[in-house]
Design an enzyme around this catalytic site. Structure first.
Site, short mmCIF file in Angstrom:
data_model
loop_
_atom_site.label_atom_id
_atom_site.label_comp_id
_atom_site.label_asym_id
_atom_site.label_seq_id
_atom_site.Cartn_x
_atom_site.Cartn_y
_atom_site.Cartn_z
N CYS A 74 0.85 -1.20 0.00
CA CYS A 74 0.00 0.00 0.00
C CYS A 74 0.88 1.26 0.00
CB CYS A 74 -0.89 -0.03 1.24
SG CYS A 74 -1.66 1.54 1.67
N CYS A 125 0.48 3.55 2.95
CA CYS A 125 1.05 2.97 4.18
C CYS A 125 2.55 3.19 4.23
CB CYS A 125 0.73 1.47 4.26
SG CYS A 125 -1.03 1.10 4.29
#
Length: 133
Positions: free
Chosen positions: A46, A49
């Site tokens: 991600c 992230c």
């Protein structure tokens, strides 16, 4: 120093978090949900992230009380999370995960939980307020 606990599987989540809440009454418990790391790179699949992680950890160490706990919760691979309405963290009654990363200040009463979601997790001013509150 902030204590870190990692949840390996969804089945561990409730029991581990409930135990921490009972053992650490009155202390700050932060739950970070993020895309599971790629074993080849050690980084989450991600991109949000990957951007947020170092900022979250910096603010956590600098601004959260030293007796705080960070519960790391990888939510699965891209295939297990993205576009999957059956991801267990999306279905979890209290979490109801909509986006990652999600950072929750976990309390005994779900109604008082606070959270930062997605790009909020990479904003210095929001992280400072979140960890120092």
């Amino acid at each position: 120093m902030v204590h870190t606990v990692r949840i390996s599987t969804y089945d561990e989540f409730d029991g581990t978090v409930n135990k921490i809440v009972q053992e650490r009454k009155g202390q700050n418990i932060f739950v970070l949900l993020f895309g599971t790391e790629n074993p080849d790179t050690g980084k989450s699949w991600c991109p949000d992230c990957v951007i947020a992680d170092p900022l979250i950890r910096k603010h956590l160490e600098e601004e959260a009380p030293a007796d705080s706990v960070l519960v790391e919760v990888p939510v699965g691979t891209r295939g297990e999370y993205k576009g999957r309405s059956d991801n267990p963290y999306k279905l979890h009654q209290r979490i109801q995960l909509k986006s990652i990363p999600t950072l929750i200040k976990w309390t005994e009463n779900a109604g008082t939980d606070k959270r930062l979601v997605e790009e909020e997790c990479a904003r210095d001013n929001l992280l400072s307020a979140f960890f120092s509150a």
